[in-house]
Design a protein around this motif. Structure first.
Motif, PDB file in Angstrom:
ATOM      1  N   UNK A 107       0.791  -1.014  -0.106  1.00  0.00           N
ATOM      2  CA  UNK A 107      -0.234  -0.241   0.217  1.00  0.00           C
ATOM      3  C   UNK A 107       0.722   1.225   0.063  1.00  0.00           C
ATOM      4  N   UNK A 108       0.312   2.431  -0.195  1.00  0.00           N
ATOM      5  CA  UNK A 108       0.856   3.769  -0.090  1.00  0.00           C
ATOM      6  C   UNK A 108       1.812   3.991   0.839  1.00  0.00           C
ATOM      7  N   UNK A 109       1.286   3.460   2.324  1.00  0.00           N
ATOM      8  CA  UNK A 109       1.914   3.913   3.463  1.00  0.00           C
ATOM      9  C   UNK A 109       2.459   2.607   4.081  1.00  0.00           C
ATOM     10  N   UNK A 110       2.840   1.549   3.401  1.00  0.00           N
ATOM     11  CA  UNK A 110       3.350   0.310   3.721  1.00  0.00           C
ATOM     12  C   UNK A 110       4.750  -0.013   3.344  1.00  0.00           C
ATOM     13  N   UNK A 111       5.161  -1.314   3.572  1.00  0.00           N
ATOM     14  CA  UNK A 111       6.477  -1.461   2.970  1.00  0.00           C
ATOM     15  C   UNK A 111       6.679  -1.714   1.682  1.00  0.00           C
ATOM     16  N   UNK A 112       5.892  -2.235   0.885  1.00  0.00           N
ATOM     17  CA  UNK A 112       5.681  -2.414  -0.570  1.00  0.00           C
ATOM     18  C   UNK A 112       4.837  -1.340  -1.178  1.00  0.00           C
ATOM     19  N   UNK A 113       5.376  -0.326  -1.913  1.00  0.00           N
ATOM     20  CA  UNK A 113       4.648   0.715  -2.319  1.00  0.00           C
ATOM     21  C   UNK A 113       4.160   0.389  -3.787  1.00  0.00           C
ATOM     22  N   UNK A 114       3.085   0.168  -4.226  1.00  0.00           N
ATOM     23  CA  UNK A 114       2.986  -0.535  -5.694  1.00  0.00           C
ATOM     24  C   UNK A 114       3.324   0.885  -6.875  1.00  0.00           C
ATOM     25  N   UNK A 115       2.884   1.871  -6.557  1.00  0.00           N
ATOM     26  CA  UNK A 115       3.313   3.136  -7.599  1.00  0.00           C
ATOM     27  C   UNK A 115       4.801   3.096  -7.717  1.00  0.00           C
ATOM     28  N   UNK A 116       5.714   2.619  -6.776  1.00  0.00           N
ATOM     29  CA  UNK A 116       7.196   2.660  -6.849  1.00  0.00           C
ATOM     30  C   UNK A 116       7.756   1.594  -7.607  1.00  0.00           C
ATOM     31  N   UNK A 117       7.048   0.600  -8.031  1.00  0.00           N
ATOM     32  CA  UNK A 117       7.457  -0.733  -8.420  1.00  0.00           C
ATOM     33  C   UNK A 117       7.445  -0.425  -9.808  1.00  0.00           C
ATOM     34  N   UNK A 118       8.865  -0.802 -10.325  1.00  0.00           N
ATOM     35  CA  UNK A 118       9.287  -0.684 -11.805  1.00  0.00           C
ATOM     36  C   UNK A 118       8.965  -1.983 -12.587  1.00  0.00           C
ATOM     37  N   UNK A 119       9.154  -3.077 -11.957  1.00  0.00           N
ATOM     38  CA  UNK A 119       9.032  -4.606 -12.527  1.00  0.00           C
ATOM     39  C   UNK A 119       8.841  -5.391 -11.642  1.00  0.00           C
ATOM     40  N   UNK A 120       8.358  -6.654 -12.178  1.00  0.00           N
ATOM     41  CA  UNK A 120       8.065  -7.618 -11.252  1.00  0.00           C
ATOM     42  C   UNK A 120       8.451  -8.888 -11.951  1.00  0.00           C
ATOM     43  N   UNK A 121       9.304  -9.709 -11.447  1.00  0.00           N
ATOM     44  CA  UNK A 121       9.940 -10.943 -11.945  1.00  0.00           C
ATOM     45  C   UNK A 121       9.319 -12.207 -11.063  1.00  0.00           C
ATOM     46  N   UNK A 122       8.579 -13.105 -11.791  1.00  0.00           N
ATOM     47  CA  UNK A 122       7.806 -14.229 -11.051  1.00  0.00           C
ATOM     48  C   UNK A 122       8.513 -15.753 -11.685  1.00  0.00           C
ATOM     49  N   UNK A 123       8.472 -16.606 -10.975  1.00  0.00           N
ATOM     50  CA  UNK A 123       8.848 -17.989 -11.217  1.00  0.00           C
ATOM     51  C   UNK A 123       7.888 -18.538 -12.286  1.00  0.00           C
ATOM     52  N   UNK A 124       8.099 -19.464 -12.961  1.00  0.00           N
ATOM     53  CA  UNK A 124       7.069 -20.320 -14.022  1.00  0.00           C
ATOM     54  C   UNK A 124       6.222 -20.796 -12.998  1.00  0.00           C
ATOM     55  N   UNK A 125       6.499 -21.458 -11.930  1.00  0.00           N
ATOM     56  CA  UNK A 125       5.753 -22.265 -11.027  1.00  0.00           C
ATOM     57  C   UNK A 125       4.456 -21.716 -10.411  1.00  0.00           C
ATOM     58  N   UNK A 126       3.423 -22.242 -10.517  1.00  0.00           N
ATOM     59  CA  UNK A 126       2.171 -21.646 -10.159  1.00  0.00           C
ATOM     60  C   UNK A 126       1.783 -21.306  -8.901  1.00  0.00           C
TER      61      UNK A 126
END
Length: 238
Positions: A46-65
Motif C-alpha cells: 500500500x501507499x503507506x506500507x513496506x511495498x508501495x505499488x506506485x514505486x514498483x518498476x518491474x516484477x519477476x516471477x517464477x514459472x511455477x504456479x
C-alpha cells in the motif's frame, strides 16, 4: 530513499510444510498458505506500507504456479493482466495501483534439485550414507542430476545485473521514483539471490526466508556499488 528489491517467497505448500525439496514439481498453495499471503498483502502492500505499488518498476516471477498465485494474492494492482491469466480482474475487485510489468522468467525458478526432488534433507543424508558418500550441503555440493552452485550463480548474477542497471541505476541517478523491483520465487533460490546481491559466495549463506516471507534488499548511501540487505525487512503474517 534508495530503490529496493523485494524478494518474496511463495506461500505454504504441502511439501514446504514437511520439508520436501520442491523444484520443478508444481504444487498449489495450501488453504492456510493462501490465507497468510492475503493477510501479508493487506499488511505490507500500500501507499503507506513496506511495498508501495506506485514505486514498483518491474516484477519477476517464477514459472511455477505457487509463485504466480502468491503474486495474485498480494494484489499489487497491475494495470495489465497477469501473463498467466486470460483477462485482468475488474477494477471493482482490484484497483490499479502500479504500472509495473510482470515477467515470468526461468531466472528465478527454484534450484533444480535433480535426483533430490521431493526428498527431505534427512532422506538425502540417509541415501548418501547408504552409498558411502559424505555429508551434503546444497551451497557447496549442488544436486546430482540438477544444478550446481555455479549454475545458480550464473543465472542469478545475470538477473541482478539487469535489475541494478536497467531498473535501479536510473532511479538512483534521479530519473523518476519507479525503481523498486519484486522477485516472487522460492526458498533456496531467493536465499542465494540475497547472497549474490551483496556479492557473497553461496558458501557463506546463512539466511532464512520462510514460506510467505518478504525480504528487502537495497543500497547504502544511495550508491549502486554498495548493495545491502535491510535488516528487519523480512515479514511473515501469521
Amino acid at each position: 530513499m534508495a530503490p529496493r528489491c523485494f524478494i518474496i517467497r511463495h506461500g505454504e505448500t504441502e511439501w514446504s510444510l514437511n520439508g520436501r525439496h520442491t523444484g520443478v514439481t508444481d504444487l498449489p498453495l495450501t488453504a492456510n498458505g493462501e490465507k497468510r499471503i492475503k493477510a501479508t498483502g493487506k499488511a505490507l502492500v500500500g501507499d503507506d506500507r513496506l511495498v508501495v505499488p506506485k514505486k514498483i518498476a518491474h516484477v519477476f516471477v517464477s514459472p511455477r504456479s505457487r509463485a504466480q498465485r502468491t503474486l495474485e494474492l498480494l494484489e499489487i494492482g497491475c494495470r495489465e493482466r497477469l501473463p498467466w491469466t486470460e483477462q485482468r480482474k475488474p477494477e471493482t475487485e482490484e484497483a490499479i495501483r502500479t504500472e509495473a510489468k510482470v515477467e515470468v522468467t526461468e531466472a528465478v525458478r527454484e534450484w533444480d534439485y535433480g535426483d533430490y526432488e521431493g526428498l527431505t534433507s534427512k532422506q538425502i543424508r540417509e541415501q548418501r550414507a547408504e552409498r558411502g558418500e559424505g555429508p551434503w550441503n546444497i551451497w557447496t555440493d549442488g544436486c546430482p542430476g540438477g544444478e550446481s552452485p555455479d549454475d545458480v550463480v550464473r543465472r542469478l548474477d545475470a538477473l541482478i545485473d539487469e535489475i541494478k542497471n536497467k531498473y535501479q541505476r536510473p532511479c538512483l541517478e534521479g530519473d523518476g521514483e519507479q525503481g523498486d523491483v519484486l522477485v516472487v520465487a522460492h526458498g533456496h533460490i531467493l536465499r542465494a539471490f540475497a547472497m549474490r546481491w551483496t556479492g557473497k559466495p553461496l558458501t557463506e549463506t546463512s539466511l532464512i526466508l520462510e514460506a510467505g516471507g518478504i525480504g528487502t534488499l537495497s543500497y547504502e548511501h544511495n550508491n549502486i556499488d554498495e548493495p545491502a540487505i535491510i535488516l528487519g525487512g523480512q515479514f511473515v503474517v501469521e
